[in-house]
Scaffold this active site. Structure first.
Site, PDB file in Angstrom:
ATOM      1  N   SER A   1       0.839  -1.056   0.102  1.00 47.96           N
ATOM      2  CA  SER A   1      -0.151  -0.032   0.097  1.00 47.96           C
ATOM      3  C   SER A   1       0.903   1.255  -0.141  1.00 47.96           C
ATOM      4  O   SER A   1       1.968   1.262   0.398  1.00 47.96           O
ATOM      5  CB  SER A   1      -0.871  -0.020   1.149  1.00 47.96           C
ATOM      6  OG  SER A   1      -1.527   1.162   1.218  1.00 47.96           O
TER       7      SER A   1
ATOM      8  N   ASN B   1       9.457   7.948   4.920  1.00 43.71           N
ATOM      9  CA  ASN B   1       8.452   9.076   4.287  1.00 43.71           C
ATOM     10  C   ASN B   1       7.447   9.322   5.086  1.00 43.71           C
ATOM     11  O   ASN B   1       6.965   8.804   6.130  1.00 43.71           O
ATOM     12  CB  ASN B   1       7.912   8.177   3.039  1.00 43.71           C
ATOM     13  CG  ASN B   1       6.753   7.078   3.371  1.00 43.71           C
ATOM     14  OD1 ASN B   1       5.502   7.770   3.714  1.00 43.71           O
ATOM     15  ND2 ASN B   1       7.092   6.052   3.691  1.00 43.71           N
TER      16      ASN B   1
ATOM     17  N   CYS C   1      -0.191   3.674  10.204  1.00 41.35           N
ATOM     18  CA  CYS C   1       0.405   4.595   9.789  1.00 41.35           C
ATOM     19  C   CYS C   1       1.073   5.625  11.008  1.00 41.35           C
ATOM     20  O   CYS C   1       0.531   5.909  11.808  1.00 41.35           O
ATOM     21  CB  CYS C   1      -0.361   5.929   8.969  1.00 41.35           C
ATOM     22  SG  CYS C   1       0.541   7.053   8.600  1.00 41.35           S
TER      23      CYS C   1
HETATM   24  C1  DHB Z   1       2.325   6.799   5.387  1.00 46.04           C
HETATM   25  C2  DHB Z   1       1.699   5.956   5.897  1.00 46.04           C
HETATM   26  C3  DHB Z   1       1.894   4.800   6.258  1.00 46.04           C
HETATM   27  O1  DHB Z   1       0.992   3.660   6.770  1.00 46.04           O
HETATM   28  C4  DHB Z   1       3.464   4.622   6.419  1.00 46.04           C
HETATM   29  O2  DHB Z   1       3.867   3.349   6.708  1.00 46.04           O
HETATM   30  C5  DHB Z   1       4.531   5.351   6.143  1.00 46.04           C
HETATM   31  C6  DHB Z   1       3.816   6.536   5.592  1.00 46.04           C
HETATM   32  C7  DHB Z   1       1.931   8.427   5.063  1.00 46.04           C
HETATM   33  O3  DHB Z   1       1.131   8.130   4.346  1.00 46.04           O
HETATM   34  O4  DHB Z   1       2.524   9.213   5.530  1.00 46.04           O
END
Ligand code: DHB
Length: 306
Positions: free
Chosen positions: A21, A69, A129
């Site tokens: 994802s 990120n 996240c």
């Molecule tokens: C983001 C989302 C995630 O699930 C992740 O592991 C790293 C970054 C994001 O959108 O910032």
């Protein structure tokens, strides 16, 4: 040639590689081009019920051994995603796993309910996240009772769709979280989400490089952690797992399957080896199987001798 095809929660994957994802585009055309590059399946970028704004640039750092990120889960919302899912379904080349996000328990339940009638194969709930903590607090995947509750509530509304949870590595005992999700009725897992968050400083300006300052760490450096945590969850729950976290080569994919993964998520390696990484990894898995007398890839799942 070994048989690389794998069945996962009722869907048939021509090989175990799955787009993780959040990587590459969010359109049916991009998902198709990923399948054309050899992927056995697709996971969408996390879909929100309503539009969700992400963080400012810069959002991604790539180095030799790791990436970081903080995109902030930007998404145009379900209506737009639904159009792309319908478009992909017209000539569906490989299974589609829909990742969904929410800030609150109610938002997860609301989007899961909408997903139950869409032509997706599996629902992946992204409760891990690391980059929206400022907005919503500690991810549900970091608190066993929250993880269990979100699974229970989602399962009540998701009909016949299999539900998997994306687990966070940012916990002291991943078995505890996985067991809580299993008690809540989850059908499988995807792990690990990114590690951290981490911090990368420009030492000339003394300013963090990412606009969000901190971000989730992915790429080759986190692979040993992914392999260990997949094994922990496999042993604890016996539920089927998509193993992800730094998988870059066919040998990495074999390794995480030996730890207990049924499918293998690939994300950062798209940046390291190009979109063609899916075909490369599948070919390398095939070569390894031939050299090691493995006729069917499913034979190796969970076979590490611990
Ligand atoms: C983001 C989302 C995630 O699930 C992740 O592991 C790293 C970054 C994001 O959108 O910032």
């Amino acid at each position: 040639m070994a048989n690389l095809s794998i069945k996962y929660l009722g869907a048939e994957f021509k090989n175990p590689t799955v787009l993780a994802s959040g990587v590459t585009g969010v359109t049916a055309a991009t998902w198709r081009s990923v399948v054309n590059s050899g992927a056995g399946g697709i996971t969408t970028k996390s879909i929100w019920l309503n539009e969700h704004k992400g963080h400012k640039n810069p959002t991604i750092i790539t180095t030799e051994h790791w990436m970081m990120n903080a995109v902030g889960l930007p998404d145009a919302g379900l209506e737009k995603a639904q159009q792309e899912i319908d478009e992909y379904n017209k000539t569906k080349p490989a299974p589609l796993i829909a990742s969904v996000a929410g800030g609150t328990m109610d938002e997860f339940v609301a989007i899961a309910e909408k997903m139950k009638d869409l032509p997706i194969d599996i629902l992946e709930i992204n409760i891990s996240c690391p980059n929206v903590e400022g907005e919503f607090g500690l991810p549900f995947a970091c608190v066993a009772k929250d993880a269990r509750k979100v699974v229970e509530e989602v399962k009540k509304v998701s009909g016949k769709k299999p539900v998997i949870v994306k687990l966070s590595p940012n916990v002291t005992d991943i078995k505890e979280i996985a067991n809580a999700c299993a008690e809540g009725g989850v059908d499988g897992f995807c792990l690990i989400n990114t590690l951290g968050p981490g911090l990368y400083i420009n030492i000339e300006t003394r300013i963090p490089v990412l606009a969000n300052k901190v971000g989730g760490i992915s790429g080759p450096a986190i692979k040993p952690l992914a392999v260990k945590m997949v094994h922990d969850v496999y042993k604890a729950t016996k539920l089927p797992i998509i193993g992800t976290g730094g998988i870059t080569t066919g040998r990495d994919a074999i390794e995480i399957m030996m730890a207990g993964a049924t499918l293998v998520g690939i994300g950062s390696a798209v940046y390291y080896r190009g979109l063609d990484v899916f075909r490369k990894v599948a070919n390398e898995m095939n070569e390894w199987c031939d050299l090691n007398g493995v006729k069917d890839l499913s034979e190796i799942i969970g076979t590490v001798k611990m």
